[in-house]
Motif scaffolding. Sequence first.
Motif, PDB file in Angstrom:
ATOM      1  N   GLY A  51      -6.021   8.796   6.775  1.00  0.00           N
ATOM      2  CA  GLY A  51      -6.973   9.529   7.593  1.00  0.00           C
ATOM      3  C   GLY A  51      -6.289  10.678   8.312  1.00  0.00           C
ATOM      4  N   GLU A  52      -7.090  11.522   8.961  1.00  0.00           N
ATOM      5  CA  GLU A  52      -6.533  12.600   9.782  1.00  0.00           C
ATOM      6  C   GLU A  52      -6.136  12.022  11.136  1.00  0.00           C
ATOM      7  OE1 GLU A  52      -8.659  16.291   9.923  1.00  0.00           O
ATOM      8  OE2 GLU A  52      -9.678  15.893   8.019  1.00  0.00           O
ATOM      9  N   HIS A  53      -4.959  12.380  11.606  1.00  0.00           N
ATOM     10  CA  HIS A  53      -4.454  11.838  12.861  1.00  0.00           C
ATOM     11  C   HIS A  53      -4.176  12.913  13.900  1.00  0.00           C
ATOM     12  CE1 HIS A  53      -3.892   7.597  11.638  1.00  0.00           C
ATOM     13  NE2 HIS A  53      -3.741   8.119  10.435  1.00  0.00           N
ATOM     14  N   GLY A  54      -4.587  14.150  13.622  1.00  0.00           N
ATOM     15  CA  GLY A  54      -4.378  15.214  14.585  1.00  0.00           C
ATOM     16  C   GLY A  54      -2.907  15.547  14.771  1.00  0.00           C
ATOM     17  N   LEU A  55      -2.620  16.328  15.810  1.00  0.00           N
ATOM     18  CA  LEU A  55      -1.255  16.765  16.055  1.00  0.00           C
ATOM     19  C   LEU A  55      -0.475  15.806  16.956  1.00  0.00           C
ATOM     20  CD1 LEU A  55      -1.408  20.648  16.538  1.00  0.00           C
ATOM     21  CD2 LEU A  55      -0.455  19.359  14.622  1.00  0.00           C
ATOM     22  N   SER A  65      -0.468  21.057   3.713  1.00  0.00           N
ATOM     23  CA  SER A  65       0.249  20.034   2.967  1.00  0.00           C
ATOM     24  C   SER A  65       1.182  19.242   3.881  1.00  0.00           C
ATOM     25  CB  SER A  65       1.059  20.670   1.828  1.00  0.00           C
ATOM     26  OG  SER A  65       0.207  21.178   0.826  1.00  0.00           O
ATOM     27  N   SER A  66       1.841  19.932   4.799  1.00  0.00           N
ATOM     28  CA  SER A  66       2.761  19.259   5.711  1.00  0.00           C
ATOM     29  C   SER A  66       2.031  18.309   6.647  1.00  0.00           C
ATOM     30  CB  SER A  66       3.548  20.293   6.516  1.00  0.00           C
ATOM     31  OG  SER A  66       4.345  21.092   5.672  1.00  0.00           O
ATOM     32  N   LEU A  67       0.862  18.698   7.103  1.00  0.00           N
ATOM     33  CA  LEU A  67       0.065  17.818   7.961  1.00  0.00           C
ATOM     34  C   LEU A  67      -0.282  16.519   7.240  1.00  0.00           C
ATOM     35  CD1 LEU A  67      -2.470  20.226   9.719  1.00  0.00           C
ATOM     36  CD2 LEU A  67      -0.573  18.996  10.794  1.00  0.00           C
ATOM     37  N   TRP A  68      -0.782  16.637   6.012  1.00  0.00           N
ATOM     38  CA  TRP A  68      -1.177  15.443   5.267  1.00  0.00           C
ATOM     39  C   TRP A  68       0.034  14.591   4.896  1.00  0.00           C
ATOM     40  CZ3 TRP A  68      -5.761  13.328   5.194  1.00  0.00           C
ATOM     41  CH2 TRP A  68      -6.870  14.118   5.455  1.00  0.00           C
ATOM     42  N   SER A  69       1.165  15.228   4.676  1.00  0.00           N
ATOM     43  CA  SER A  69       2.384  14.480   4.421  1.00  0.00           C
ATOM     44  C   SER A  69       2.748  13.638   5.642  1.00  0.00           C
ATOM     45  CB  SER A  69       3.523  15.446   4.077  1.00  0.00           C
ATOM     46  OG  SER A  69       4.694  14.752   3.720  1.00  0.00           O
ATOM     47  N   ALA A  70       2.698  14.261   6.817  1.00  0.00           N
ATOM     48  CA  ALA A  70       2.997  13.539   8.056  1.00  0.00           C
ATOM     49  C   ALA A  70       1.967  12.453   8.320  1.00  0.00           C
ATOM     50  CB  ALA A  70       3.054  14.519   9.228  1.00  0.00           C
ATOM     51  N   TRP A  71       0.699  12.744   8.049  1.00  0.00           N
ATOM     52  CA  TRP A  71      -0.341  11.732   8.284  1.00  0.00           C
ATOM     53  C   TRP A  71      -0.183  10.535   7.344  1.00  0.00           C
ATOM     54  CZ3 TRP A  71      -4.623  16.007   8.506  1.00  0.00           C
ATOM     55  CH2 TRP A  71      -4.592  16.613   9.776  1.00  0.00           C
ATOM     56  N   SER A  72       0.375  10.757   6.160  1.00  0.00           N
ATOM     57  CA  SER A  72       0.684   9.631   5.274  1.00  0.00           C
ATOM     58  C   SER A  72       1.720   8.712   5.923  1.00  0.00           C
ATOM     59  CB  SER A  72       1.196  10.139   3.923  1.00  0.00           C
ATOM     60  OG  SER A  72       0.175  10.823   3.213  1.00  0.00           O
ATOM     61  N   LYS A  95       0.836  -1.193   0.000  1.00  0.00           N
ATOM     62  CA  LYS A  95       0.000   0.000   0.000  1.00  0.00           C
ATOM     63  C   LYS A  95       0.874   1.248   0.000  1.00  0.00           C
ATOM     64  CE  LYS A  95      -3.954  -2.064   2.364  1.00  0.00           C
ATOM     65  NZ  LYS A  95      -4.806  -2.075   3.583  1.00  0.00           N
ATOM     66  N   ALA A  96       0.422   2.261  -0.754  1.00  0.00           N
ATOM     67  CA  ALA A  96       1.101   3.556  -0.805  1.00  0.00           C
ATOM     68  C   ALA A  96       0.132   4.609  -0.308  1.00  0.00           C
ATOM     69  CB  ALA A  96       1.545   3.865  -2.234  1.00  0.00           C
ATOM     70  N   PHE A  97       0.526   5.367   0.694  1.00  0.00           N
ATOM     71  CA  PHE A  97      -0.361   6.336   1.322  1.00  0.00           C
ATOM     72  C   PHE A  97      -0.032   7.750   0.844  1.00  0.00           C
ATOM     73  CE2 PHE A  97      -0.256   2.656   4.066  1.00  0.00           C
ATOM     74  CZ  PHE A  97      -1.613   2.429   4.276  1.00  0.00           C
ATOM     75  N   TYR A  98      -1.107   8.460   0.432  1.00  0.00           N
ATOM     76  CA  TYR A  98      -0.930   9.797  -0.139  1.00  0.00           C
ATOM     77  C   TYR A  98      -2.277  10.506  -0.166  1.00  0.00           C
ATOM     78  CZ  TYR A  98      -1.036  13.359  -3.731  1.00  0.00           C
ATOM     79  OH  TYR A  98      -1.268  14.540  -4.403  1.00  0.00           O
ATOM     80  N   ALA A  99      -2.246  11.846   0.088  1.00  0.00           N
ATOM     81  CA  ALA A  99      -3.442  12.686   0.009  1.00  0.00           C
ATOM     82  C   ALA A  99      -3.192  13.848  -0.944  1.00  0.00           C
ATOM     83  CB  ALA A  99      -3.813  13.217   1.399  1.00  0.00           C
ATOM     84  N   ASP A 100      -4.185  14.205  -1.748  1.00  0.00           N
ATOM     85  CA  ASP A 100      -4.019  15.259  -2.751  1.00  0.00           C
ATOM     86  C   ASP A 100      -3.669  16.618  -2.149  1.00  0.00           C
ATOM     87  OD1 ASP A 100      -4.303  13.855  -5.105  1.00  0.00           O
ATOM     88  OD2 ASP A 100      -6.479  14.102  -5.195  1.00  0.00           O
ATOM     89  N   GLU A 101      -4.039  16.843  -0.874  1.00  0.00           N
ATOM     90  CA  GLU A 101      -3.703  18.112  -0.233  1.00  0.00           C
ATOM     91  C   GLU A 101      -2.193  18.358  -0.200  1.00  0.00           C
ATOM     92  OE1 GLU A 101      -7.698  16.946   1.544  1.00  0.00           O
ATOM     93  OE2 GLU A 101      -5.871  15.940   0.840  1.00  0.00           O
ATOM     94  N   GLN A 102      -1.417  17.300  -0.337  1.00  0.00           N
ATOM     95  CA  GLN A 102       0.036  17.435  -0.296  1.00  0.00           C
ATOM     96  C   GLN A 102       0.586  18.215  -1.500  1.00  0.00           C
ATOM     97  OE1 GLN A 102       0.085  13.007   1.452  1.00  0.00           O
ATOM     98  NE2 GLN A 102       2.060  13.620   0.680  1.00  0.00           N
TER      99      GLN A 102
END
Length: 340
Positions: free
Chosen positions: A51-55, A126-133, A2-9
Motif C-alpha cells: 500500500g501507499e505509506h506516504g513520506l 519508483s523510489s517511493l514504491w520501492s521504499a513502501w515495499s 510474502k514478497a512485496f513489490y509494485a509495478d511502478e518500481q
Amino acid sequence: MKAFYADEQKRHDPKAFLSSGSPKPNPEQPERVERLLAGARAAGCEIVRPGEHGLGPIAAVHTPEYLDFLERIYDRWQRIEGASQEVIPNIHPIARGGSYPASAVGQAGYHMADTSCPISAETWESSLWSAWSAVEAAEAVLSGEPAAYALCRPPGHHAFADVAGGFCFINNSAVAAQRLRSRAARVAILDVDLHHGNGTQGIFYARPDVLTVSIHADPIRFYPFFWGHADERGEGPGLGYNLNLPLERKSGDVEFLAALDKGLQRIRAFAPEVLVVALGLDAFEGDPFGGLSVTTPGFARIAEAIARLRLPTVIVQEGGYLCDELSDNLTSFLTGFGAR
C-alpha cells in the motif's frame, strides 16, 4: 513467505553510467525485476502489492531538504537550457554543511555522490514504491510473520540521509529498520551485498539502537572506496555498534561464510529483537561486477546460517545484476532461509 513489490518500481529506467571515466549502459535495469520476481515465485513466495505509506516512514531516516530535492529536481533540471535528459551531477563540494546552493546544478552535486544514480521523470515514483515495499515487509513482520521479502528496486543501501549514490535514492533497508524500531528496542542490519552499505552505515553510525554489520569486497580498490573499512566502528553513542568485514576480491563461499560467522556472533551479542537482511546477490561469481565469487548453492548456505538466528527477519533486495543465474540465486537464498 510474502514478497512485496509494485509495478511502478520498473518505471525508473536509468541510461547514464560512468565507470572509470568510461560511459557505459547503466546496469540497474528494469529487467532485474522480472528475474527477481521469477526467483521469488520459484521459492514459493506470494507476490503482494504494498500500500501507499506516504513520506512519514521515509522522512524518519532522510532529511526533508533531500526529499524535496528528489521530488522536484527533475522538473527543475529540464528548465536549464541544454540540460541532459537525466539529472547527473558535474560538481561536488569538497566539504558539506554550511551554505546550501539555490541552483539545481549545485543541489545535484550536493545531494548526489556519483554519476551512477541519474534521476529521470520516473525516479521519484519508483523510489517511493520501492521504499513502501520495504515498509510493508516490516509491517508484515511486526504483525507476526516470521519473515518477509521486499523486492526493492531501485535499491537503497548506498543512500545516506541526504545523499543519493550507487544506483540508490531512498535507503530501503534503513527505512525498514526504523519502522521496526517503532516496536523493537534493538534492530540489527546485516548487509551481504558485494558493495559496502555506506549509506546505511552513515544513517545509523552514531546510534546504539541499530547494529550495522556489512560483509563486502574490500573497498581499498573497490566501490564505495571511502567507506567500509574494518576500523570504522561507529562514533559517539554508536561506537562499537558498526562492524565491517571486508573480503579480498574473488573470495568464494568458504571465506564469505567465515566472515558471516563473525558477523552473526556480533549480532547475537547485540541481542536484537528483529533483523533486516540487506540482500545483495552481486556477490555471485558470475555477476557483471565480478567482485566476489559466491556460488548459487553458497547463497543457500548463507541464508541457512542467518536463519539459525531465529529472529523475525525482513529481507530487503539490494544489488544483483543481469546474469543468467540471477533468479536462481534469489531462489537459492529464499529457499535456504525457509529451511529452518
